[in-house]
Design a protein around this motif. Structure first.
Motif, PDB file in Angstrom:
ATOM      1  N   GLN A   1      20.791   6.649   3.848  1.00 25.79           N
ATOM      2  CA  GLN A   1      20.279   5.916   2.687  1.00 25.79           C
ATOM      3  C   GLN A   1      18.893   5.345   2.973  1.00 25.79           C
ATOM      4  O   GLN A   1      17.988   5.433   2.130  1.00 25.79           O
ATOM      5  CB  GLN A   1      21.250   4.790   2.322  1.00 25.79           C
ATOM      6  N   ALA A   2      18.718   4.742   4.132  1.00 28.21           N
ATOM      7  CA  ALA A   2      17.450   4.094   4.461  1.00 28.21           C
ATOM      8  C   ALA A   2      16.306   5.091   4.476  1.00 28.21           C
ATOM      9  O   ALA A   2      15.212   4.821   3.947  1.00 28.21           O
ATOM     10  CB  ALA A   2      17.553   3.398   5.820  1.00 28.21           C
ATOM     11  N   GLN A   3      16.550   6.260   5.059  1.00 31.21           N
ATOM     12  CA  GLN A   3      15.469   7.234   5.172  1.00 31.21           C
ATOM     13  C   GLN A   3      15.176   7.926   3.839  1.00 31.21           C
ATOM     14  O   GLN A   3      14.068   8.422   3.632  1.00 31.21           O
ATOM     15  CB  GLN A   3      15.804   8.236   6.279  1.00 31.21           C
TER      16      GLN A   3
ATOM     17  N   ASP B   1       0.807  -1.217   0.000  1.00 33.96           N
ATOM     18  CA  ASP B   1       0.000   0.000   0.000  1.00 33.96           C
ATOM     19  C   ASP B   1       0.844   1.273   0.000  1.00 33.96           C
ATOM     20  O   ASP B   1       0.362   2.345   0.372  1.00 33.96           O
ATOM     21  CB  ASP B   1      -0.941  -0.005   1.208  1.00 33.96           C
ATOM     22  N   SER B   2       2.109   1.148  -0.391  1.00 36.84           N
ATOM     23  CA  SER B   2       2.974   2.324  -0.604  1.00 36.84           C
ATOM     24  C   SER B   2       3.072   3.191   0.638  1.00 36.84           C
ATOM     25  O   SER B   2       2.883   4.410   0.584  1.00 36.84           O
ATOM     26  CB  SER B   2       2.456   3.154  -1.793  1.00 36.84           C
ATOM     27  N   SER B   3       3.366   2.568   1.755  1.00 36.92           N
ATOM     28  CA  SER B   3       3.444   3.286   3.025  1.00 36.92           C
ATOM     29  C   SER B   3       4.859   3.156   3.589  1.00 36.92           C
ATOM     30  O   SER B   3       5.395   2.047   3.714  1.00 36.92           O
ATOM     31  CB  SER B   3       2.425   2.697   4.021  1.00 36.92           C
ATOM     32  N   ALA B   4       5.466   4.283   3.924  1.00 39.51           N
ATOM     33  CA  ALA B   4       6.863   4.300   4.365  1.00 39.51           C
ATOM     34  C   ALA B   4       6.984   4.075   5.867  1.00 39.51           C
ATOM     35  O   ALA B   4       6.222   4.633   6.650  1.00 39.51           O
ATOM     36  CB  ALA B   4       7.505   5.631   3.989  1.00 39.51           C
ATOM     37  N   MET B   5       7.938   3.248   6.252  1.00 39.74           N
ATOM     38  CA  MET B   5       8.279   3.035   7.650  1.00 39.74           C
ATOM     39  C   MET B   5       9.675   2.420   7.693  1.00 39.74           C
ATOM     40  O   MET B   5      10.126   1.826   6.712  1.00 39.74           O
ATOM     41  CB  MET B   5       7.279   2.088   8.338  1.00 39.74           C
ATOM     42  N   LEU B   6      10.356   2.580   8.818  1.00 39.32           N
ATOM     43  CA  LEU B   6      11.663   1.957   9.020  1.00 39.32           C
ATOM     44  C   LEU B   6      11.517   0.884  10.089  1.00 39.32           C
ATOM     45  O   LEU B   6      11.244   1.191  11.249  1.00 39.32           O
ATOM     46  CB  LEU B   6      12.709   2.991   9.442  1.00 39.32           C
TER      47      LEU B   6
END
Length: 594
Positions: free
Chosen positions: A151-153, A93-98
């Motif tokens: 890079q991750a963020q 669902d195209s949702s960003a999280m780490l």
């Protein structure tokens, strides 16, 4: 130079990017990170849950509400395996999280210590996470972390947003290294690619020549925050708009140009217009099976007689299911801005040739709403779903955040919940995960503490994740869970009936194996047992009053709603599970394409 351990590097990097929360569950493999967060509690807050999936669903919903990614923390072994379902949901669902996971110390790699996943490669949780994330990082040394965190963020939010994974061995959290910090935070990367200008020109010409144009707003419009741009283009050209189920709410559903969602759970006007248009401008959709009636020609789409303009930020989603006549690999918002600018420069306004088409489409919308109204006033007990939806629409206030879990109720929510008056609807569309609505409500409420939050969930999904209520009580989150209690996994039972026969249902309804009698939990009492308010609703007229009372109390609340399990839903779309054919639409008063 500063001396910082690995955990401090991670937490400081999150704070620099404005991350306000860490959602997670303790475990021995992650205590180093938790210790660094403890020292920075005035700048980043830990929220503890009772199941790792809950933390992932919370982070997902938090991003959907705010557009700001947050991070999760989970321990090695089962603690992190348990978060994979929520991470996969965020990816779809195209949702960003780490997702930060702990691992065993590096000097124990390959020795199979407690909770190491090392069957094929040492500390191999990154391989387990690869299918569910945009990128998986592992940091065997603390001095690698500054670059990895940048890079991750960046990866999380670049292009199509999505989850990123960071795996950290236990000793790396506590190892100290020299860190050089620049003044001020590095700006977050933003990538909003524009469409090719020639493609924009050709698309506008094709739309201007159409007699039956239609805009299809997919979930990419929500992700890009492009709802206002969709409305602006539709109004400028006077073109009707349908949405995919996940794109529902791209703009106000009471707008005269809005026809509603398409596909299996769509409405008649959306499906009828999608198959009858001559030019379709599709924005931010992958044309999945649920939104297209399983690609069956003539139910939702028929591209043998239609022209397709497809705007999608992921090139590999363009042409995967339908070959476009014009393709734009671009951010939806950027492409819409280009189309609007070009229309203004060329003096293109309302499309006169399409006026008769728009009137027909608005007539289909009126016919569908009149049909739904026939059962929306039903007084039967248990409560008919059409009546339940009427009561939910009546009770949910302006500006509310509403989450739907997955189950039979989800089909009714897609069809009939009115995303109007500033309301927002959040759902798990790509992965269709039970638990997103139950648990994501926590993240939504933390993201918007002053807004009403209502989660409409099934009894099956609620039983899986009822611990979310305890977390709401602990953190004083006034969420209202409306439990659609129909005594089983009714959506799957209905699939069994439809594909294999009414007498061949099994393992889908909650019944005593000894007597065959229905077994139903008292969800109101369950909520009370955790410290929340509890309401039980058996009469249709009481449902809206219970929701309003629960919202007014500003405390966590569970409303147990006794629902009719055998009601037949009006359908204007379909769904096949190849090689089996599903039932055709049962509502289709005007089947001709043109």
């Amino acid at each position: 130079m500063n001396q910082e351990n690995g955990a401090e590097i991670i937490v400081e990097a999150l704070i620099e990017r404005g991350v306000p929360y860490l959602f997670g569950l303790c475990g021995h493999g992650i205590v180093g990170l938790m210790d660094a967060a403890f020292d920075r509690a005035n700048r980043i807050e830990m929220v503890s849950v009772h199941n790792e999936q809950v933390a992932g669903f919370m982070a997902d919903a938090y991003y959907r509400v705010t557009g700001q990614p947050v991070a999760t923390f989970t321990s090695c072994g089962p603690g992190s395996v348990n978060i994979q379902m929520a991470v996969a949901t965020a990816l779809h669902d195209s949702s960003a999280m780490l997702a930060i996971t702990g691992n065993v110390p590096t000097d124990q790699f390959n020795r199979m210590p407690f909770q190491e996943l090392g069957q094929h490669f040492q500390a191999d949780f990154v391989t387990a996470m690869r299918p569910y994330v945009k990128r998986s990082f592992q940091a065997p040394r603390a001095d690698m972390l500054p670059a990895i965190m940048d890079q991750a963020q960046d990866v999380m939010v670049a292009g199509r947003p999505g989850p990123v994974h960071l795996d950290v061995p236990f000793n790396v959290f506590t190892e100290t290294v020299d860190v050089e910090r620049a003044d001020g935070a590095a700006p977050a990367a933003t990538f909003r690619p524009q469409a090719d200008s020639e493609a924009v020109e050709r698309a506008l010409e094709l739309l201007a020549s159409a007699e039956r144009p239609l805009i299809l707003a997919g979930y990419g419009c929500q992700v890009a925050g492009a709802g206002e741009a969709v409305r602006a283009l539709a109004e400028k050209l006077n073109i009707p708009v349908a949405t995919t189920p996940q794109g529902k709410g791209a703009f106000d559903e009471n707008h005269p140009l809005m026809l509603g969602p398409t596909g299996r759970d769509g409405v008649y006007a959306g499906n009828r217009a999608a198959r009858g248009c001559d030019v379709l401008l599709a924005l931010g959709t992958r044309f999945g099976d649920r939104s297209t009636s399983a690609w069956e020609p003539g139910i939702t789409h028929d591209f043998s007689a239609q022209k397709l303009i497809h705007v999608e930020i992921d090139p590999d989603r363009i042409g995967r299911n339908y070959r476009p006549d014009i393709a734009m690999a671009a951010d939806v918002g950027a492409a819409l801005a280009q189309l609007l600018k070009a229309a203004g420069e060329k003096g293109i306004g309302p499309l006169q040739k399409a006026e008769a088409w728009l009137k027909r489409a608005q007539g289909w919308r009126g016919d569908w709403r009149a049909a739904i109204a026939e059962t929306a006033g039903c007084d039967d007990e248990p409560i008919h779903p059409d009546r339940a939806m009427a009561e939910i629409n009546r009770a949910v206030p302006d500006g509310a955040l509403v989450l739907s879990d997955i189950g039979s109720h989800h089909s009714w929510m897609v069809q009939q919940f009115e995303v109007t008056k500033g309301r927002r609807l959040f759902q798990s569309g790509g992965f269709a995960t039970m638990g997103f609505g139950v648990c994501g409500a926590l993240g939504a409420q933390i993201a918007a503490p002053d807004k009403p939050v209502v989660a409409v969930v099934g009894d099956g999904g609620f039983l899986m994740h009822a611990s979310a209520v305890a977390t709401a009580v602990e953190y004083d989150l006034p969420i209202v869970w409306v439990v659609w209690n129909n005594g089983g996994y009714v959506s799957i039972r209905d699939i069994q009936k439809g594909y294999f026969g009414a007498e061949r249902t099994c393992a889908t309804m909650f019944r005593s194996q000894r007597s065959g009698a229905p077994v139903s939990s008292d969800f109101a009492m369950l909520g009370k047992s955790m410290g929340a308010e509890g309401y039980r609703v058996t009469r249709p007229a009481d449902l809206s009053e219970a929701i309003s009372a629960a919202l007014a109390a500003r405390r966590p609340a569970v409303i147990d709603v006794r629902m009719e399990a055998n009601a037949v839903r009006r359908t204007a779309g379909g769904w096949n599970l190849s090689p089996l054919k599903g039932a055709p639409p049962n509502y289709d008063p005007d089947p001709h394409l043109a």
